[in-house]
Design an enzyme around this catalytic site. Structure first.
Site, PDB file in Angstrom:
ATOM      1  N   SER A 109       0.854  -1.189   0.000  1.00 61.36           N
ATOM      2  CA  SER A 109       0.000   0.000   0.000  1.00 61.36           C
ATOM      3  C   SER A 109       0.888   1.237   0.000  1.00 61.36           C
ATOM      4  O   SER A 109       1.685   1.448   0.911  1.00 61.36           O
ATOM      5  CB  SER A 109      -0.881   0.003   1.243  1.00 61.36           C
ATOM      6  OG  SER A 109      -1.299   1.327   1.520  1.00 61.36           O
ATOM      7  N   HIS A 129      -1.202  -1.264  -4.388  1.00 64.91           N
ATOM      8  CA  HIS A 129      -2.471  -0.884  -3.763  1.00 64.91           C
ATOM      9  C   HIS A 129      -2.446   0.635  -3.557  1.00 64.91           C
ATOM     10  O   HIS A 129      -1.598   1.161  -2.836  1.00 64.91           O
ATOM     11  CB  HIS A 129      -2.607  -1.625  -2.433  1.00 64.91           C
ATOM     12  CG  HIS A 129      -3.884  -1.383  -1.699  1.00 64.91           C
ATOM     13  ND1 HIS A 129      -5.080  -2.003  -2.025  1.00 64.91           N
ATOM     14  CD2 HIS A 129      -4.170  -0.591  -0.635  1.00 64.91           C
ATOM     15  CE1 HIS A 129      -6.024  -1.612  -1.187  1.00 64.91           C
ATOM     16  NE2 HIS A 129      -5.505  -0.740  -0.340  1.00 64.91           N
ATOM     17  N   ASP A 132      -4.290   3.830  -2.254  1.00 68.86           N
ATOM     18  CA  ASP A 132      -5.347   4.237  -1.317  1.00 68.86           C
ATOM     19  C   ASP A 132      -5.816   5.663  -1.607  1.00 68.86           C
ATOM     20  O   ASP A 132      -5.021   6.595  -1.606  1.00 68.86           O
ATOM     21  CB  ASP A 132      -4.831   4.161   0.117  1.00 68.86           C
ATOM     22  CG  ASP A 132      -4.763   2.733   0.616  1.00 68.86           C
ATOM     23  OD1 ASP A 132      -5.824   2.077   0.652  1.00 68.86           O
ATOM     24  OD2 ASP A 132      -3.661   2.273   0.955  1.00 68.86           O
ATOM     25  N   MET A 178      -8.306   8.679  -0.402  1.00 67.70           N
ATOM     26  CA  MET A 178      -9.118   9.207   0.707  1.00 67.70           C
ATOM     27  C   MET A 178      -9.494  10.643   0.398  1.00 67.70           C
ATOM     28  O   MET A 178      -8.649  11.421  -0.060  1.00 67.70           O
ATOM     29  CB  MET A 178      -8.317   9.157   2.008  1.00 67.70           C
ATOM     30  CG  MET A 178      -7.786   7.771   2.348  1.00 67.70           C
ATOM     31  SD  MET A 178      -6.888   7.782   3.913  1.00 67.70           S
ATOM     32  CE  MET A 178      -6.343   6.077   4.003  1.00 67.70           C
ATOM     33  N   HIS A 224      -8.167   1.641  -4.033  1.00 66.19           N
ATOM     34  CA  HIS A 224      -9.098   1.418  -2.922  1.00 66.19           C
ATOM     35  C   HIS A 224      -9.728   2.766  -2.606  1.00 66.19           C
ATOM     36  O   HIS A 224      -9.109   3.621  -1.976  1.00 66.19           O
ATOM     37  CB  HIS A 224      -8.300   0.842  -1.735  1.00 66.19           C
ATOM     38  CG  HIS A 224      -9.079   0.687  -0.481  1.00 66.19           C
ATOM     39  ND1 HIS A 224      -8.483   0.500   0.748  1.00 66.19           N
ATOM     40  CD2 HIS A 224     -10.422   0.681  -0.251  1.00 66.19           C
ATOM     41  CE1 HIS A 224      -9.418   0.392   1.681  1.00 66.19           C
ATOM     42  NE2 HIS A 224     -10.606   0.513   1.107  1.00 66.19           N
ATOM     43  N   MET A 277     -11.700   5.148  -0.704  1.00 62.18           N
ATOM     44  CA  MET A 277     -12.342   5.482   0.577  1.00 62.18           C
ATOM     45  C   MET A 277     -12.880   6.902   0.426  1.00 62.18           C
ATOM     46  O   MET A 277     -12.366   7.862   1.014  1.00 62.18           O
ATOM     47  CB  MET A 277     -11.304   5.369   1.711  1.00 62.18           C
ATOM     48  CG  MET A 277     -10.920   3.914   1.995  1.00 62.18           C
ATOM     49  SD  MET A 277      -9.358   3.773   2.911  1.00 62.18           S
ATOM     50  CE  MET A 277      -8.196   3.885   1.560  1.00 62.18           C
ATOM     51  N   MET A 335     -11.662  -5.332   5.188  1.00 63.86           N
ATOM     52  CA  MET A 335     -10.859  -4.366   5.944  1.00 63.86           C
ATOM     53  C   MET A 335     -10.640  -4.931   7.345  1.00 63.86           C
ATOM     54  O   MET A 335     -11.609  -5.205   8.067  1.00 63.86           O
ATOM     55  CB  MET A 335     -11.572  -3.016   6.030  1.00 63.86           C
ATOM     56  CG  MET A 335     -11.540  -2.203   4.744  1.00 63.86           C
ATOM     57  SD  MET A 335      -9.873  -1.911   4.109  1.00 63.86           S
ATOM     58  CE  MET A 335      -9.157  -0.930   5.423  1.00 63.86           C
ATOM     59  N   ASP A 376      -6.715  -6.091   4.175  1.00 61.43           N
ATOM     60  CA  ASP A 376      -6.006  -4.806   4.258  1.00 61.43           C
ATOM     61  C   ASP A 376      -6.098  -4.261   5.681  1.00 61.43           C
ATOM     62  O   ASP A 376      -7.194  -4.019   6.185  1.00 61.43           O
ATOM     63  CB  ASP A 376      -6.685  -3.846   3.252  1.00 61.43           C
ATOM     64  CG  ASP A 376      -6.057  -2.469   3.192  1.00 61.43           C
ATOM     65  OD1 ASP A 376      -5.008  -2.248   3.835  1.00 61.43           O
ATOM     66  OD2 ASP A 376      -6.630  -1.619   2.492  1.00 61.43           O
TER      67      ASP A 376
HETATM   68  C1  DX5 Z   1      -6.078   1.966   5.548  1.00 60.37           C
HETATM   69  C2  DX5 Z   1      -5.646   1.620   4.149  1.00 60.37           C
HETATM   70  C3  DX5 Z   1      -4.558   0.634   4.082  1.00 60.37           C
HETATM   71  C4  DX5 Z   1      -3.299   1.006   4.828  1.00 60.37           C
HETATM   72  C5  DX5 Z   1      -2.844  -0.235   5.524  1.00 60.37           C
HETATM   73  O1  DX5 Z   1      -7.218   2.727   5.510  1.00 60.37           O
HETATM   74  O2  DX5 Z   1      -6.735   1.135   3.392  1.00 60.37           O
HETATM   75  O3  DX5 Z   1      -4.283   0.213   2.761  1.00 60.37           O
HETATM   76  O4  DX5 Z   1      -2.246   1.496   4.036  1.00 60.37           O
HETATM   77  O5  DX5 Z   1      -1.779   0.088   6.324  1.00 60.37           O
HETATM   78  P1  DX5 Z   1      -1.063  -0.948   7.263  1.00 60.37           P
HETATM   79  O6  DX5 Z   1      -0.562  -2.064   6.394  1.00 60.37           O
HETATM   80  O7  DX5 Z   1       0.045  -0.133   7.863  1.00 60.37           O
HETATM   81  O8  DX5 Z   1      -2.069  -1.397   8.280  1.00 60.37           O
HETATM   82 ZN    ZN Z   2      -6.290   0.166   1.422  1.00 62.19          ZN
END
Ligand code: DX5
Ligand code: ZN
Length: 216
Positions: A8, A33, A35, A37, A66, A68, A137, A175
């Protein structure tokens, strides 16, 4: 069957993302991956399709976004246009999951659904055939470096069972809080793609974790 590893980028150094990608490529990453947000669905704000498009021009690795975000419908075309291979939406972010998944497929991307820790997997009951990926998750979304929630193991096992029973060709991604300590139980429960952020980018010698996870 070997598990796939999807580092990620959330925990990478955003000032040198291209170099970070070259590093994970060299260490055997299967996917990237990405992310996303928006500051509304979760408080943090990361990056969007413009950055995804630039990264696409630097790597051939399979990229999953991903999302969010609170309005995933509006982001499907931009991310598909940026060359993202698979778009995952949070089940909680839409009132029209079926329509959204069909929209992702219509623009030529693969489709995934992410489930927050408190969201039951039964929300997928009528959309299983549309899924290329389910993302369980194992932390509450919004930040890297949180602890794995062990109550998610039965949810992972349930999803693995559904995929098998229904003879689907869907990946089961997990994840949040994935590291060498938590991964064996996650894989045993049936995960096929492990996402790891802080354990790869922030731990000393973290890059070597990619290969170690694949050997489990
Ligand atoms: C959290 C993200 C993850 C995050 C995971 O909201 O969706 O992808 O990067 O981080 P770790 O592996 O540090 O838990
Ligand atoms: Zn993620």
């Amino acid at each position: 069957m070997t598990v796939k590893v999807a580092p990620s980028l959330l925990s990478a150094d955003f000032g040198i993302l291209r170099e970070e990608i070259k590093k994970i490529e060299k260490h055997g990453a299967d996917w990237i991956h990405f992310d996303v947000m928006d500051g509304i669905f979760v408080p943090a704000i990361t990056v969007g399709p413009i950055v995804a498009g630039w990264l696409r021009s630097h790597t051939k690795l399979f990229m999953d976004a991903h999302l969010m975000v609170s309005d995933p419908e509006s982001q499907v075309e931009p991310f598909a246009g940026a060359g993202i291979d698979l778009i995952t939406v949070q089940a909680e972010a839409t009132a029209h999951l079926d329509r959204l998944l069909r929209k992702i497929k219509a623009v030529g991307a693969k489709a995934g659904v992410a489930l927050n820790p408190a969201t039951p997997a039964t929300v997928l009951e009528y959309v299983w055939p549309l899924l290329d990926l389910v993302l369980v998750m194992s932390v509450n979304p919004g930040a890297g470096g949180q602890l794995f929630i062990p109550e998610m193991l039965p949810k992972i096992a349930y999803c693995a069972e559904q995929i098998k029973l229904r003879k689907l060709n869907a990946e089961l991604q997990v994840d949040g809080g994935v590291n060498l300590g938590t991964a064996p139980a996650i894989i045993k429960a049936g995960a096929t793609v492990l996402v790891a952020g802080s354990a790869i980018f922030k731990a000393p010698d973290g890059m070597t974790l990619i290969k170690k996870l694949k050997l489990l």
